[in-house]
Design a protein around this motif. Sequence first.
Motif, mmCIF file in Angstrom:
data_model
loop_
_atom_site.group_PDB
_atom_site.id
_atom_site.type_symbol
_atom_site.label_atom_id
_atom_site.label_comp_id
_atom_site.label_asym_id
_atom_site.label_seq_id
_atom_site.Cartn_x
_atom_site.Cartn_y
_atom_site.Cartn_z
ATOM 1 N N HIS A 187 0.859 -1.184 0.000
ATOM 2 C CA HIS A 187 0.000 0.000 0.000
ATOM 3 C C HIS A 187 0.899 1.240 0.000
ATOM 4 C CE1 HIS A 187 -2.528 -3.229 1.597
ATOM 5 N NE2 HIS A 187 -3.574 -2.534 1.221
ATOM 6 N N ASP A 188 0.821 1.995 -1.065
ATOM 7 C CA ASP A 188 1.690 3.168 -1.176
ATOM 8 C C ASP A 188 1.514 4.134 -0.006
ATOM 9 O OD1 ASP A 188 2.743 2.217 -3.545
ATOM 10 O OD2 ASP A 188 1.209 3.219 -4.759
ATOM 11 N N SER A 189 0.277 4.300 0.408
ATOM 12 C CA SER A 189 -0.008 5.207 1.517
ATOM 13 C C SER A 189 -1.288 4.725 2.185
ATOM 14 C CB SER A 189 -0.160 6.651 1.019
ATOM 15 O OG SER A 189 -0.416 7.534 2.090
ATOM 16 N N VAL A 190 -1.245 4.581 3.506
ATOM 17 C CA VAL A 190 -2.395 4.030 4.223
ATOM 18 C C VAL A 190 -2.477 4.700 5.596
ATOM 19 C CG1 VAL A 190 -1.033 2.115 5.176
ATOM 20 C CG2 VAL A 190 -3.526 1.877 4.934
ATOM 21 N N THR A 191 -3.686 4.883 6.080
ATOM 22 C CA THR A 191 -3.852 5.530 7.376
ATOM 23 C C THR A 191 -3.628 4.530 8.507
ATOM 24 O OG1 THR A 191 -6.224 5.076 7.543
ATOM 25 C CG2 THR A 191 -5.561 7.087 6.394
ATOM 26 N N HIS B 178 -1.026 13.798 9.777
ATOM 27 C CA HIS B 178 -2.250 13.239 9.200
ATOM 28 C C HIS B 178 -2.480 11.770 9.564
ATOM 29 C CE1 HIS B 178 -2.492 16.908 6.831
ATOM 30 N NE2 HIS B 178 -1.246 16.690 6.377
ATOM 31 N N ASP B 179 -1.624 11.245 10.461
ATOM 32 C CA ASP B 179 -1.778 9.851 10.901
ATOM 33 C C ASP B 179 -1.775 8.896 9.695
ATOM 34 O OD1 ASP B 179 -1.717 8.620 13.355
ATOM 35 O OD2 ASP B 179 -3.870 8.214 13.406
ATOM 36 N N ARG B 180 -0.940 9.175 8.715
ATOM 37 C CA ARG B 180 -0.852 8.370 7.486
ATOM 38 C C ARG B 180 0.570 7.821 7.340
ATOM 39 N NH1 ARG B 180 -3.562 7.474 2.857
ATOM 40 N NH2 ARG B 180 -5.299 8.742 3.615
ATOM 41 N N ILE B 181 0.657 6.562 6.929
ATOM 42 C CA ILE B 181 1.952 5.879 6.847
ATOM 43 C C ILE B 181 2.348 5.719 5.385
ATOM 44 C CG2 ILE B 181 3.288 3.866 7.560
ATOM 45 C CD1 ILE B 181 0.873 3.251 9.471
ATOM 46 N N THR B 182 3.537 6.217 5.055
ATOM 47 C CA THR B 182 4.086 6.068 3.714
ATOM 48 C C THR B 182 5.557 5.713 3.841
ATOM 49 O OG1 THR B 182 2.574 7.782 2.861
ATOM 50 C CG2 THR B 182 4.457 7.173 1.479
ATOM 51 N N LEU B 183 5.940 4.507 3.426
ATOM 52 C CA LEU B 183 7.340 4.129 3.456
ATOM 53 C C LEU B 183 8.086 4.858 2.348
ATOM 54 C CD1 LEU B 183 7.175 0.247 4.017
ATOM 55 C CD2 LEU B 183 7.708 2.005 5.709
ATOM 56 N N THR B 184 9.202 5.459 2.698
ATOM 57 C CA THR B 184 9.995 6.177 1.684
ATOM 58 C C THR B 184 11.347 5.506 1.427
ATOM 59 O OG1 THR B 184 10.913 7.636 3.391
ATOM 60 C CG2 THR B 184 8.919 8.382 2.245
ATOM 61 N N HIS B 185 11.748 4.578 2.291
ATOM 62 C CA HIS B 185 13.020 3.879 2.074
ATOM 63 C C HIS B 185 12.937 2.490 2.698
ATOM 64 C CE1 HIS B 185 17.261 3.328 1.276
ATOM 65 N NE2 HIS B 185 17.466 2.986 2.546
ATOM 66 N N LEU B 186 13.346 1.486 1.916
ATOM 67 C CA LEU B 186 13.367 0.109 2.381
ATOM 68 C C LEU B 186 14.805 -0.377 2.426
ATOM 69 C CD1 LEU B 186 10.472 -1.313 0.169
ATOM 70 C CD2 LEU B 186 10.310 -0.600 2.555
ATOM 71 N N VAL B 187 15.072 -1.298 3.344
ATOM 72 C CA VAL B 187 16.409 -1.898 3.410
ATOM 73 C C VAL B 187 16.260 -3.411 3.445
ATOM 74 C CG1 VAL B 187 17.462 0.054 4.605
ATOM 75 C CG2 VAL B 187 16.414 -1.780 5.947
ATOM 76 N N ALA B 188 17.265 -4.105 2.954
ATOM 77 C CA ALA B 188 17.343 -5.576 2.985
ATOM 78 C C ALA B 188 16.290 -6.242 2.126
ATOM 79 C CB ALA B 188 17.263 -6.092 4.420
ATOM 80 N N ILE B 189 15.037 -5.846 2.292
ATOM 81 C CA ILE B 189 13.958 -6.492 1.550
ATOM 82 C C ILE B 189 14.144 -6.289 0.054
ATOM 83 C CG2 ILE B 189 11.472 -6.438 1.130
ATOM 84 C CD1 ILE B 189 11.081 -5.834 4.065
#
Length: 330
Positions: free
Chosen positions: A27-31, A81-92
């Motif tokens: 999910h690109d962006s999710v609350t 805004h209580d919204r989660i957006t990952l901007t950087h991943l590691v290892a995965i």
Amino acid sequence: MTARPPALGASDKLTFLLSLIPYLMDHDSVTVAEVAGHFGVPAERVREAVRLIAVSGIPGETHQYLDGDLFDIHWDEFEEHDRITLTHLVAIDDSPRFSAREAAALIAGLQYLSSLPENADRDAVASLMAKLSRGASGTPTQLAVSSPDSDAAMSVIQSAGRSSVQVAFDYLNARGEHEHRFVDPLRLESVDNDWYLRGWCHLRQAPRTFRLDRMSELRTTTEPVGSHDAGLVLPDTLFQASDDDLSVVIELPASALVLLADYAPARATTPAGGDRVRTTLRVAHYHGLKRLVAGLAGLVTVVEPAEARQAVADWAAAGAARYDDPSGEA
């Protein structure tokens, strides 16, 4: 005072994190509320987990945690805004992935499976195909499993399977006889370009196999399927012998026996010279041999009885005559 959610053990926290990260990647962006609802946990527990993710990672060559070695999120979106957006991943991102060709093959298989009536959860299959596309090392080839000519019949059968009701249809059997059948649909299967319904036939009170292109006036009914479904085990092979079947001796290369697995599993064979062997098939009608011989053109020879040889010879002669007739009519 707001009650704090009950404390989780270390293993529970790890399990939640291992489930949460793939979910956020999909999910690109999710609350926070959407995540909490999905996992059935309090919103504050989600926030704690996200803060923990943001300080987690794998140390680089210096064995120290630098900026590029940690997960990161869009902090303004999270805090304001209580919204989660990952901007950087590691290892995965560095984990092994399917190649584009492997992903395309798996997606094609999933498209086929989604056509079977027992796989009614199309959303789950579609979600898995999307994950395969995103997770491949390259863009999978855009392909689609071609829809069979019997698409309309399959749609009716699938609808009946989801509703657990019988289907009714007129059926033209191998002997050229018309019969009206009421069937509990159990499975759709294909052999080459032909599709078959496997189900419990209320006329015969036994499992039977029906070719979709021999059905007419197919419809769903309001009659529920029988209670036998829970304990009924379908055989592995598509075609089953019956007491009314006719025996036919055929000859073919030993290496081609595997191609008859659906028709004659574990049949005894006798040498016929060279690499060829003879085996016995049981068929509902001699005319049913025509499709088998055509599918294995140049490999199968019908040996006996004479009636079976004649049925195949007449069919082959009729086909050859079309090439000699300028009008195209035999």
